[in-house]
Design a protein around this motif. Structure first.
Motif, PDB file in Angstrom:
ATOM      1  N   ASP A 197     -24.632 -21.288 -18.616  1.00 57.77           N
ATOM      2  CA  ASP A 197     -25.140 -20.159 -19.389  1.00 57.77           C
ATOM      3  C   ASP A 197     -24.104 -19.044 -19.432  1.00 57.77           C
ATOM      4  O   ASP A 197     -24.431 -17.866 -19.382  1.00 57.77           O
ATOM      5  CB  ASP A 197     -26.483 -19.670 -18.811  1.00 57.77           C
ATOM      6  N   ASN A 199     -22.007 -16.158 -20.216  1.00 56.98           N
ATOM      7  CA  ASN A 199     -22.356 -15.103 -21.174  1.00 56.98           C
ATOM      8  C   ASN A 199     -21.427 -13.902 -21.027  1.00 56.98           C
ATOM      9  O   ASN A 199     -21.820 -12.766 -21.248  1.00 56.98           O
ATOM     10  CB  ASN A 199     -23.823 -14.692 -20.955  1.00 56.98           C
ATOM     11  N   GLY A 227     -24.442 -18.908 -22.911  1.00 60.19           N
ATOM     12  CA  GLY A 227     -25.470 -17.878 -22.901  1.00 60.19           C
ATOM     13  C   GLY A 227     -25.737 -17.379 -24.317  1.00 60.19           C
ATOM     14  O   GLY A 227     -24.941 -17.615 -25.229  1.00 60.19           O
TER      15      GLY A 227
END
Ligand SMILES: *[C@@H]1O[C@H](CO)[C@@H](O)[C@H](O)[C@H]1NC(C)=O
Ligand SMILES: *[C@@H]1O[C@H](CO)[C@@H](O)[C@H](O)[C@H]1NC(C)=O
Ligand SMILES: *[C@@H]1O[C@H](CO)[C@@H](O)[C@H](O)[C@H]1NC(C)=O
Ligand SMILES: *[C@@H]1O[C@H](CO)[C@@H](O)[C@H](O)[C@H]1NC(C)=O
Length: 453
Positions: A197, A199, A227
């Protein structure tokens, strides 16, 4: 009336007729051209985006893959990209693949040419030496061209004699040995693959904008997942054309590892198939880009004696005319140490997720007694097989670039634990680009809808 004017008067209707005929023939050619263009479009669409439908060419029917990972029928292996090889004697297609090391069997290359598909020709399987103990390894499969045939598609098979419709073919890329002057790009960055994820939007935006200022025209990233904000950022850059996203659904085919060592991290393949994506990226852009930079998403290869990459490479290349591989030292800037003035701690960036690299201006002195990893700039046509920190097989020389000429700015967690600011070196190189960098980062974040002022 002079004969001359008479002649020209007399010519008026003729000229009108002529003009009408010209107009008609123009219209006709336009019509023909658009019909041809439409047919071409249909053919290209058939080739490129409807692989799971059957592609019909005269009497033969076969599947063409539109995926970046295609399983090889009746095996545990996968093919990724097929590339015409121009650097060795004879006609050969190289298929960048992922092989299960304990299950290798004899394989045959099937080719489809203009109006027919061939029987299988014996494939040469070359597993790369770097596998870090994982069951799957990046593998090159070399396929000799069949006689009297200019193949456009290739597939691997466990049998010599098979029906083409039972296999999924790859389109062969790099058919033309394009010359450097015709390349669309001089500098392309192949970023290792994106997964989890991740990000870290602010650092990646700053990195991409730094690369633009340094003279890079294209950044390629293999995407497994990311993300939500980074996804928006990538889509925005992809729309603009600076970033090319290659979808990399490796997790649909195996259990990829988040680490680099099987004995420690387990899983089927090193870092979500990073080595395969780097090799595929090199071949995919071999005849598109003069140079390719291979580095991670949080690293920037920065020249220190030149403003941008082109004059630096020109200088390095004139000192080392036969060099194809340039090793660049990685310097770590701990994200735990901040510039005390906080001048780039901009209020508008505080809600953007990720690290602000402009605040981290202290770097660790590399511990040269230990193994010190490099990242690489290559002339892709000089590379046969690559790993992450070194090239495994190349056709030319390798040069270690002195860190005073160029090194990597890598803002991350500290590598050497317990160092205080006094043990670190100040390095404000990124600030040299601040004028354009800050406003370009703002614009990019705004385009992606990630900045609210
Ligand atoms: C591949 O083709 C299938 C079916 O035609 C389509 O649904 C899919 O979106 C395509 N994938 C890519 C990556 O183009
Ligand atoms: C093609 O595939 C079908 C279904 O999987 C199988 O029954 C057939 O034997 C295959 N034929 C050849 C020639 O490989
Ligand atoms: C690449 O470099 C050459 C030589 O310096 C230059 O003429 C050309 O315009 C550059 N191409 C791009 C896309 O920047
Ligand atoms: C990356 O891959 C994930 C998973 O398939 C997908 O949801 C996402 O849209 C992709 N991101 C981009 C920028 O294409």
């Amino acid at each position: 009336m002079s004969p001359h004017s008479y002649k020209s008067l007399n010519n008026v209707p003729k000229r009108l007729i002529m003009e009408k005929m010209v107009t008609f023939s123009r219209l006709f050619s336009l019509l023909m051209a658009s019909t041809l263009a439409y047919l071409l479009y249909v053919v290209i669409i058939l080739h490129r985006s409807t692989p799971d439908k059957l592609f019909q060419q005269k009497q033969i029917l076969f599947h063409i893959s539109n995926q970046s990972i295609t399983s090889v029928k009746n095996t545990k292996h996968f093919t990724v990209g097929a590339y015409r090889e121009h650097r060795v004697k004879g006609h050969v297609v190289r298929i960048i693949s992922i092989f299960r090391r304990d299950s290798v069997q004899p394989l045959y290359c099937l080719f489809c040419c203009g109006t027919h598909c061939t029987n299988g020709l014996k494939a040469e399987v070359q597993m790369h030496s770097d596998h870090f103990g994982f069951p799957f390894v990046t593998t090159d499969v070399l396929c000799p061209y069949p006689a009297n045939c200019n193949p456009l598609y290739v597939a691997l098979s466990t049998q010599v004699s098979v029906l083409a419709q039972n296999h999924t073919f790859l389109s062969i890329q790099n058919l033309v040995n394009r010359k450097e002057v015709d390349f669309p790009f001089n500098f392309t960055v192949c970023v290792s693959n994106l997964f989890g994820d991740y990000n870290n939007v602010l650092q990646f935006t700053q990195t991409l904008e730094m690369y633009k200022l340094l003279g890079v025209q294209r950044v390629v990233i293999y995407n497994t997942s990311s993300g939500p904000d980074l996804k928006r950022l990538l889509q925005s850059y992809a729309q603009e054309g600076f970033v090319e996203v290659v979808q990399w659904p490796i997790d649909q085919h195996m259990d990829p590892s988040r680490g680099w060592l099987f004995s420690e991290h387990g899983g089927d393949i090193h870092y979500y198939g990073q080595l395969t994506t780097l090799n595929d990226c090199i071949y995919r852009h071999m005849y598109q880009s003069r140079y390719i930079l291979l580095n991670d998403i949080d690293e920037i290869i920065v020249p220190y004696q030149h403003e941008t990459l082109p004059p630096m490479m020109e200088a390095l290349q004139s000192q080392h005319p036969k060099a194809e591989v340039f090793l660049i030292e990685n310097h770590i800037f701990p994200k735990t140490q901040f510039d005390p003035s906080r001048r780039f701690n901009l209020p508008r960036w505080r809600n953007v997720p990720g690290i602000n690299i402009m605040e981290h201006i202290y770097k660790e002195e590399p511990d040269y007694k230990n193994y010190h990893p490099y990242k690489i700039i290559v002339r892709p046509r000089g590379v046969e097989q690559t790993s992450v920190h070194e090239v495994l097989r190349s056709f030319g020389e390798t040069v270690q670039v002195p860190p005073k000429v160029c090194h990597i700015i890598h803002v991350r967690v500290p590598l050497r634990k317990g160092l205080t600011k006094e043990n670190l070196l100040e390095d404000k190189r990124v600030w040299d680009y601040k004028g354009e960098l800050v406003s370009n980062v703002d614009k990019a974040l705004e385009r992606a809808g990630l900045l609210t002022r």
